[in-house]
Design a protein around this motif. Sequence first.
Motif, PDB file in Angstrom:
ATOM      1  N   LYS A  14       5.539   9.323 -15.481  1.00  0.00           N
ATOM      2  CA  LYS A  14       6.990   9.100 -15.642  1.00  0.00           C
ATOM      3  C   LYS A  14       7.696  10.433 -15.880  1.00  0.00           C
ATOM      4  N   ASP A  15       7.011  11.296 -16.646  1.00  0.00           N
ATOM      5  CA  ASP A  15       7.587  12.612 -16.919  1.00  0.00           C
ATOM      6  C   ASP A  15       7.735  13.420 -15.614  1.00  0.00           C
ATOM      7  N   ILE A  16       6.743  13.303 -14.735  1.00  0.00           N
ATOM      8  CA  ILE A  16       6.822  14.009 -13.441  1.00  0.00           C
ATOM      9  C   ILE A  16       8.001  13.448 -12.630  1.00  0.00           C
ATOM     10  N   PHE A  17       8.147  12.121 -12.607  1.00  0.00           N
ATOM     11  CA  PHE A  17       9.268  11.511 -11.873  1.00  0.00           C
ATOM     12  C   PHE A  17      10.600  12.049 -12.418  1.00  0.00           C
ATOM     13  N   LYS A  18      10.679  12.151 -13.740  1.00  0.00           N
ATOM     14  CA  LYS A  18      11.947  12.548 -14.357  1.00  0.00           C
ATOM     15  C   LYS A  18      12.231  14.053 -14.196  1.00  0.00           C
ATOM     16  N   ASN A  19      11.216  14.870 -14.502  1.00  0.00           N
ATOM     17  CA  ASN A  19      11.491  16.306 -14.581  1.00  0.00           C
ATOM     18  C   ASN A  19      11.152  17.096 -13.326  1.00  0.00           C
ATOM     19  N   GLN A  20      10.276  16.531 -12.457  1.00  0.00           N
ATOM     20  CA  GLN A  20      10.009  17.268 -11.211  1.00  0.00           C
ATOM     21  C   GLN A  20      10.798  16.706 -10.033  1.00  0.00           C
ATOM     22  N   TYR A  21      10.995  15.371 -10.058  1.00  0.00           N
ATOM     23  CA  TYR A  21      11.712  14.764  -8.929  1.00  0.00           C
ATOM     24  C   TYR A  21      13.141  14.369  -9.277  1.00  0.00           C
ATOM     25  N   PHE A  22      13.501  14.445 -10.562  1.00  0.00           N
ATOM     26  CA  PHE A  22      14.877  14.153 -11.028  1.00  0.00           C
ATOM     27  C   PHE A  22      15.295  12.695 -10.807  1.00  0.00           C
ATOM     28  N   VAL A  23      14.339  11.777 -10.923  1.00  0.00           N
ATOM     29  CA  VAL A  23      14.622  10.342 -10.770  1.00  0.00           C
ATOM     30  C   VAL A  23      15.251   9.846 -12.075  1.00  0.00           C
ATOM     31  N   THR A  24      16.221   8.929 -11.981  1.00  0.00           N
ATOM     32  CA  THR A  24      16.888   8.432 -13.197  1.00  0.00           C
ATOM     33  C   THR A  24      15.932   7.517 -13.984  1.00  0.00           C
ATOM     34  N   ASP A  25      16.231   7.344 -15.267  1.00  0.00           N
ATOM     35  CA  ASP A  25      15.393   6.485 -16.123  1.00  0.00           C
ATOM     36  C   ASP A  25      15.350   5.060 -15.565  1.00  0.00           C
ATOM     37  N   GLU A  26      16.496   4.608 -15.054  1.00  0.00           N
ATOM     38  CA  GLU A  26      16.571   3.227 -14.550  1.00  0.00           C
ATOM     39  C   GLU A  26      15.598   3.015 -13.371  1.00  0.00           C
ATOM     40  N   LYS A  27      15.563   3.984 -12.458  1.00  0.00           N
ATOM     41  CA  LYS A  27      14.666   3.839 -11.290  1.00  0.00           C
ATOM     42  C   LYS A  27      13.204   4.043 -11.702  1.00  0.00           C
ATOM     43  N   ILE A  28      12.963   4.895 -12.698  1.00  0.00           N
ATOM     44  CA  ILE A  28      11.575   5.078 -13.172  1.00  0.00           C
ATOM     45  C   ILE A  28      11.079   3.752 -13.745  1.00  0.00           C
ATOM     46  N   LYS A  29      11.961   3.076 -14.472  1.00  0.00           N
ATOM     47  CA  LYS A  29      11.546   1.790 -15.069  1.00  0.00           C
ATOM     48  C   LYS A  29      11.263   0.765 -13.963  1.00  0.00           C
ATOM     49  N   LEU A  30      12.156   0.714 -12.980  1.00  0.00           N
ATOM     50  CA  LEU A  30      11.964  -0.219 -11.863  1.00  0.00           C
ATOM     51  C   LEU A  30      10.600   0.037 -11.203  1.00  0.00           C
ATOM     52  N   CYS A  31      10.340   1.305 -10.936  1.00  0.00           N
ATOM     53  CA  CYS A  31       9.108   1.694 -10.250  1.00  0.00           C
ATOM     54  C   CYS A  31       7.879   1.366 -11.112  1.00  0.00           C
ATOM     55  N   SER A  32       7.958   1.680 -12.411  1.00  0.00           N
ATOM     56  CA  SER A  32       6.764   1.465 -13.248  1.00  0.00           C
ATOM     57  C   SER A  32       6.557  -0.019 -13.527  1.00  0.00           C
ATOM     58  N   ASP A  33       7.633  -0.824 -13.579  1.00  0.00           N
ATOM     59  CA  ASP A  33       7.462  -2.275 -13.731  1.00  0.00           C
ATOM     60  C   ASP A  33       6.707  -2.832 -12.520  1.00  0.00           C
ATOM     61  N   ILE A  34       7.088  -2.379 -11.337  1.00  0.00           N
ATOM     62  CA  ILE A  34       6.424  -2.866 -10.121  1.00  0.00           C
ATOM     63  C   ILE A  34       4.970  -2.380 -10.081  1.00  0.00           C
ATOM     64  N   PHE A  35       4.788  -1.122 -10.425  1.00  0.00           N
ATOM     65  CA  PHE A  35       3.432  -0.543 -10.474  1.00  0.00           C
ATOM     66  C   PHE A  35       2.520  -1.391 -11.370  1.00  0.00           C
ATOM     67  N   SER A  36       3.023  -1.758 -12.569  1.00  0.00           N
ATOM     68  CA  SER A  36       2.196  -2.547 -13.512  1.00  0.00           C
ATOM     69  C   SER A  36       1.911  -3.927 -12.940  1.00  0.00           C
ATOM     70  N   LEU A  37       2.942  -4.555 -12.380  1.00  0.00           N
ATOM     71  CA  LEU A  37       2.755  -5.913 -11.854  1.00  0.00           C
ATOM     72  C   LEU A  37       1.743  -5.939 -10.698  1.00  0.00           C
ATOM     73  N   GLN A  38       1.786  -4.898  -9.872  1.00  0.00           N
ATOM     74  CA  GLN A  38       0.910  -4.888  -8.685  1.00  0.00           C
ATOM     75  C   GLN A  38      -0.536  -4.527  -9.008  1.00  0.00           C
ATOM     76  N   LYS A  39      -0.757  -3.965 -10.210  1.00  0.00           N
ATOM     77  CA  LYS A  39      -2.061  -3.361 -10.494  1.00  0.00           C
ATOM     78  C   LYS A  39      -3.237  -4.322 -10.235  1.00  0.00           C
ATOM     79  N   ASP A  40      -3.187  -5.520 -10.834  1.00  0.00           N
ATOM     80  CA  ASP A  40      -4.321  -6.454 -10.685  1.00  0.00           C
ATOM     81  C   ASP A  40      -4.464  -6.901  -9.232  1.00  0.00           C
ATOM     82  N   ILE A  41      -3.323  -7.147  -8.591  1.00  0.00           N
ATOM     83  CA  ILE A  41      -3.359  -7.617  -7.196  1.00  0.00           C
ATOM     84  C   ILE A  41      -4.055  -6.563  -6.329  1.00  0.00           C
ATOM     85  N   ILE A  42      -3.703  -5.310  -6.556  1.00  0.00           N
ATOM     86  CA  ILE A  42      -4.283  -4.230  -5.744  1.00  0.00           C
ATOM     87  C   ILE A  42      -5.749  -4.006  -6.102  1.00  0.00           C
ATOM     88  N   ASP A  43      -6.060  -4.099  -7.395  1.00  0.00           N
ATOM     89  CA  ASP A  43      -7.465  -3.916  -7.809  1.00  0.00           C
ATOM     90  C   ASP A  43      -8.369  -4.986  -7.202  1.00  0.00           C
TER      91      ASP A  43
END
Length: 483
Positions: free
Chosen positions: A123-152
């Motif tokens: 998340k820190d890389i998204f924020k400080n290297q790519y300049f993504v807003t907190d709102e989009k980081i949350k959206l992305c990480s919520d999806i990442f967490s939800l997909q984890k088991d399905i992908i595994d």
Amino acid sequence: MLIILDNLNSHYEIEQLTRMFTKDLSVVYGAEKQHTEQADILTVSRRDKTVCAELTFNGKVYTDTLEADDSEDKMMLDICAAVYNMYTEAFGKKLAWGMLTGVRPVRLMRNLYKKHGDIEKVKDIFKNQYFVTDEKIKLCSDIFSLQKDIIDNCRPNDYSLYISIPFCPTRCSYCSFVSVGSTNATKLMEQYVEKLCEEIKYTALTAQKAKLNLKTIYIGGGTPTAVSAEQLERIMQTVKDNFDLSKVEEYTVEAGRPDCTTREKLQIIKKLGADRVSINPQTFSDEVLKAIGRKHTHQDFVECYKTAREIGFKSINTDLIAGLPQDTVEGFENSLKGCIELGAENITVHTLTLKRASNIVTNNQNNSYADVEQMLAKNAMLGENGYVPYYMYRQKSTLQSLENVGFSQPHHESLYNIYIMEEIQTIISCGAGGVTKVVGSDGELKRIYNYKYPTEYVKDFDTILARKDEVIDVCRQFGFLND
Ligand code: SF4
């Protein structure tokens, strides 16, 4: 805007980054072509280990100098960061996704997580290297967490089957898809359906030889319900007769347009094994529907949706588009409320993309577009009503460089959408425009293309079947077929 890129190993990222700020750009490569009348110019040039970036915009000059890193990838990231920061100052705006140009932010998050093993670091890389807003980081990480088991749970020899029916009743003004108007294509449609059924049979044999296990089926388009009820039945019967549907976890048919999705076709879809349909209002405003060339009203959509429920579909997706010409923030909110009130299990919110081949763009239509960011802010309503975001992608030329997100009621996530967007499972495609993607266990990916247009597909059908054989070779090459 003119971009001059001199002595760089890679140009793509800077061009894409610039396109997120301005569509009006030309690019030259090399220092010798610098004589120009153009007022706004970005120059990025490299000499040995030093990279100079200079932006002249509206008479102001912005500069930055970087020392090149040993790693080319890292250096390109640093250059893009410098250019992004100059653009945000010059254009007076920041982008919600910062300098991320990729279409799959969740996949980037997953790859970074594999590398660092710490989601907070990612998340820190998204924020400080790519300049993504907190709102989009949350959206992305919520999806990442939800997909984890399905992908595994994906195994290398699992696959999904995609069947393309590239016909539509009429062409929507924002569409650049290779779909053929169904009204004047009766003969072609019949030839197409015949060949498609042959390809489906051949694909079943190919998958058997490659020892693949079918997990999901998706019949998409175009609009699959643009063919006649009898043709749709023939296609779906062929699927039923040639694949073991008992182990299939999800079977979707896009019944996208209410103007050609009849009760009879919905009954056929249900009878032949599909458990999920997508019926797409795009908007609940009749004025906006008219403006985008859809020949149905919002009431037609509601009736089609209710018919699907009566027939017994337990999972229905509805697509909406934020940013359609003539729509307003209130109009979009009303559409969202409408889908929630109907109780659709999936609501997919797309952001309008101005594609070069679409009528909106080729006719130079002078449309006014409401603030799409404000529209997407209304998606909060979905969370308040129990929906969660479960897949996401971005496209080039999307208004304000925003995203498309699929929302789902719990346990109604479409597996196919996750597989295709994250490219983590093999998809075998049948029909014109279909692209087969064989995915290896280390993420290797091989694409095998079908012809794009139905006319070519019908005409050179033997080539299509020959290309299917490549699936077996690739499975062997990727190491999950040992015979
Ligand atoms: S229904 Fe979909 S594929 Fe068909 S013209 Fe409209 S946007 Fe394009």
